[in-house]
Write an enzyme that holds these catalytic residues in place. Sequence first.
Site, PDB file in Angstrom:
ATOM      1  CE1 TYR A 165      -2.152   8.488   1.855  1.00 14.49           C
ATOM      2  CE2 TYR A 165      -1.635   8.492  -0.488  1.00 14.49           C
ATOM      3  CZ  TYR A 165      -2.067   7.825   0.646  1.00 14.49           C
ATOM      4  OH  TYR A 165      -2.435   6.503   0.571  1.00 14.49           O
ATOM      5  NE  ARG A 210      -7.895  11.653   3.543  1.00 13.93           N
ATOM      6  CZ  ARG A 210      -8.596  12.069   2.475  1.00 13.93           C
ATOM      7  NH1 ARG A 210      -8.183  11.822   1.252  1.00 13.93           N
ATOM      8  NH2 ARG A 210      -9.709  12.753   2.629  1.00 13.93           N
ATOM      9  CG  ASN A 250      -5.485   4.595  12.546  1.00 12.57           C
ATOM     10  OD1 ASN A 250      -5.925   3.797  11.722  1.00 12.57           O
ATOM     11  ND2 ASN A 250      -6.071   4.828  13.698  1.00 12.57           N
ATOM     12  CG  HIS A 287      -0.681   0.512   7.054  1.00  9.57           C
ATOM     13  ND1 HIS A 287      -2.012   0.211   7.164  1.00  9.57           N
ATOM     14  CD2 HIS A 287      -0.045  -0.684   6.932  1.00  9.57           C
ATOM     15  CE1 HIS A 287      -2.188  -1.104   7.105  1.00  9.57           C
ATOM     16  NE2 HIS A 287      -1.007  -1.673   6.976  1.00  9.57           N
ATOM     17  N   GLY A 309     -11.117  -0.916  16.467  1.00 16.48           N
ATOM     18  CA  GLY A 309     -11.528  -0.200  15.254  1.00 16.48           C
ATOM     19  C   GLY A 309     -10.808  -0.577  13.980  1.00 16.48           C
ATOM     20  CB  SER A 358     -12.555  -4.054   8.683  1.00 12.97           C
ATOM     21  OG  SER A 358     -11.509  -3.727   7.794  1.00 12.97           O
TER      22      SER A 358
HETATM   23  P1  OAD Z   1     -11.602  -0.127   8.006  1.00 15.57           P
HETATM   24  O1  OAD Z   1     -12.335   1.061   7.459  1.00 15.57           O
HETATM   25  O2  OAD Z   1     -11.450  -1.308   7.122  1.00 15.57           O
HETATM   26  O3  OAD Z   1     -12.311  -0.619   9.345  1.00 15.57           O
HETATM   27  C1  OAD Z   1     -12.726   0.298  10.337  1.00 15.57           C
HETATM   28  C2  OAD Z   1     -13.319  -0.454  11.508  1.00 15.57           C
HETATM   29  O4  OAD Z   1     -13.627   0.499  12.524  1.00 15.57           O
HETATM   30  C3  OAD Z   1     -14.634  -1.197  11.185  1.00 15.57           C
HETATM   31  O5  OAD Z   1     -14.591  -2.498  11.719  1.00 15.57           O
HETATM   32  C4  OAD Z   1     -15.698  -0.330  11.891  1.00 15.57           C
HETATM   33  O6  OAD Z   1     -16.809  -1.107  12.363  1.00 15.57           O
HETATM   34  C5  OAD Z   1     -14.900   0.231  13.057  1.00 15.57           C
HETATM   35  N1  OAD Z   1     -15.439   1.476  13.620  1.00 15.57           N
HETATM   36  C6  OAD Z   1     -16.226   2.424  13.053  1.00 15.57           C
HETATM   37  N2  OAD Z   1     -16.481   3.415  13.930  1.00 15.57           N
HETATM   38  C7  OAD Z   1     -15.848   3.109  15.088  1.00 15.57           C
HETATM   39  C8  OAD Z   1     -15.724   3.734  16.368  1.00 15.57           C
HETATM   40  N3  OAD Z   1     -16.300   4.902  16.642  1.00 15.57           N
HETATM   41  N4  OAD Z   1     -14.984   3.113  17.327  1.00 15.57           N
HETATM   42  C9  OAD Z   1     -14.378   1.924  17.074  1.00 15.57           C
HETATM   43  N5  OAD Z   1     -14.469   1.283  15.884  1.00 15.57           N
HETATM   44  C10 OAD Z   1     -15.178   1.869  14.897  1.00 15.57           C
HETATM   45  O7  OAD Z   1     -10.183   0.431   8.508  1.00 15.57           O
HETATM   46  P2  OAD Z   1      -8.841  -0.372   8.862  1.00 15.57           P
HETATM   47  O8  OAD Z   1      -9.147  -1.741   9.337  1.00 15.57           O
HETATM   48  O9  OAD Z   1      -8.032   0.518   9.742  1.00 15.57           O
HETATM   49  O10 OAD Z   1      -4.254   1.043   4.604  1.00 15.57           O
HETATM   50  O11 OAD Z   1      -8.163  -0.448   7.445  1.00 15.57           O
HETATM   51  C11 OAD Z   1      -6.881  -1.039   7.350  1.00 15.57           C
HETATM   52  C12 OAD Z   1      -6.072  -0.415   6.253  1.00 15.57           C
HETATM   53  O12 OAD Z   1      -6.819  -0.415   5.028  1.00 15.57           O
HETATM   54  C13 OAD Z   1      -5.746   1.052   6.450  1.00 15.57           C
HETATM   55  O13 OAD Z   1      -4.622   1.250   7.273  1.00 15.57           O
HETATM   56  C14 OAD Z   1      -5.515   1.537   5.053  1.00 15.57           C
HETATM   57  C15 OAD Z   1      -6.682   0.870   4.384  1.00 15.57           C
HETATM   58  O14 OAD Z   1      -6.589   0.637   3.038  1.00 15.57           O
HETATM   59  C16 OAD Z   1      -3.604   1.639   3.582  1.00 15.57           C
HETATM   60  O15 OAD Z   1      -4.031   2.634   3.024  1.00 15.57           O
HETATM   61  C17 OAD Z   1      -2.320   0.975   3.193  1.00 15.57           C
END
Ligand code: OAD
Length: 232
Positions: A53, A56, A87, A104, A175, A177
Site C-alpha cells: 500500500y 500504491r 476505488n 473499500h 469501470g 467487473s
Molecule cells: P476490476 O479490475 O475487476 O474491473 C475493472 C473493470 O474496468 C473491467 O470491467 C474493465 O473492462 C473496465 N475498464 C478497463 N479500462 C477501462 C476504462 N478506460 N474505462 C472504463 N472501464 C474500464 O476492478 P473492480 O471491479 O474495481 O478490492 O474491482 C473491485 C474490487 O476488487 C476492488 O475494489 C479491489 C479488488 O480486489 C479490494 O482490494 C478489497
Amino acid sequence: MKKIVILTGAGMSAESGISTFRDSGGLWEQHRVEDVATIEGYIRNPKLVLDFYNQRRRQLLTVKPCRGHELVAELEKNFDVTVVTQNVDDLHERAGSTKVIHLHGELMKATSSNNPNDPRQIVTLDADHVDIHIGDKAADGSQLRPFIVWFGEAVPEIERAAEETSKADVFVVIGTSLNVYPAAGLIQFAPPEAPIYLIDPKDVPWNSVHRFRHIKKGATEGMEELITLLNP
Ligand code: OAD
C-alpha cells in the site's frame, strides 16, 4: 433536482494511469490477493502488506484525475450526484466531486489495527508522510495500518450506499467487473423504474441479466455519451 448515483471501480481510474485488478496486466496478476488484500495476509506478513500500500500511495501522488472524473464532478451542476466508489484513490475528490462514499477505504488514510473503523483512530496521510512503517502507532497504541477494507472484513459504508442507491432516479456503473460483493449487489437496490447505465469498454456478462444500457466505451468517452443521453 434528479438524483444520480454512480458506482465506480478500477476502470474509472484506468485513464489516470492506475492499473485495474482483473484485466490482463492487472494488479492481481502481479500480486497474490491472499497475500496483500486479506486480513489473514496482513496478520501473516504485515510488512509485505504495508509496503504494497505504500507503493500504491506513492503512485497515487504522481497521477491526476482524468477527464472522466471531471465529467462526473461536473454532473453536480445539473444533478444531485452521489459517487459510490470501490476505488481507494482520491481522484473523484480531487476532480471536484463533493459526495463520495468509499466502500473499500481510502489509500490516503491510516487507522488502528485494533479498531480500524473507529473514526477517532483514522488519520490522513500526505506527501510529507506517505509511508506507514512497522512500529508506527495509532492513537490507541496499536500498529498503524492502511484504512483499506480487505477481503474478510466488514464493509461498513455499504448501508449508506444502499440507502442512496434506493433513492436514485438514474443509476450509473463505471469501470467495474462487478466481481466483488457487497459492492456488486448495490444494483439490486436501484428502484425498478430507474434506468441503469453501464460504462465499460468490455462486454460484461451481466448484460443479459440486468436492464443495463451498455455504453461500450472507456470512462471519459462513456461519460461524454452519458451526458448527451441525460440532457437531450
Ligand atoms: P476490476 O479490475 O475487476 O474491473 C475493472 C473493470 O474496468 C473491467 O470491467 C474493465 O473492462 C473496465 N475498464 C478497463 N479500462 C477501462 C476504462 N478506460 N474505462 C472504463 N472501464 C474500464 O476492478 P473492480 O471491479 O474495481 O478490492 O474491482 C473491485 C474490487 O476488487 C476492488 O475494489 C479491489 C479488488 O480486489 C479490494 O482490494 C478489497
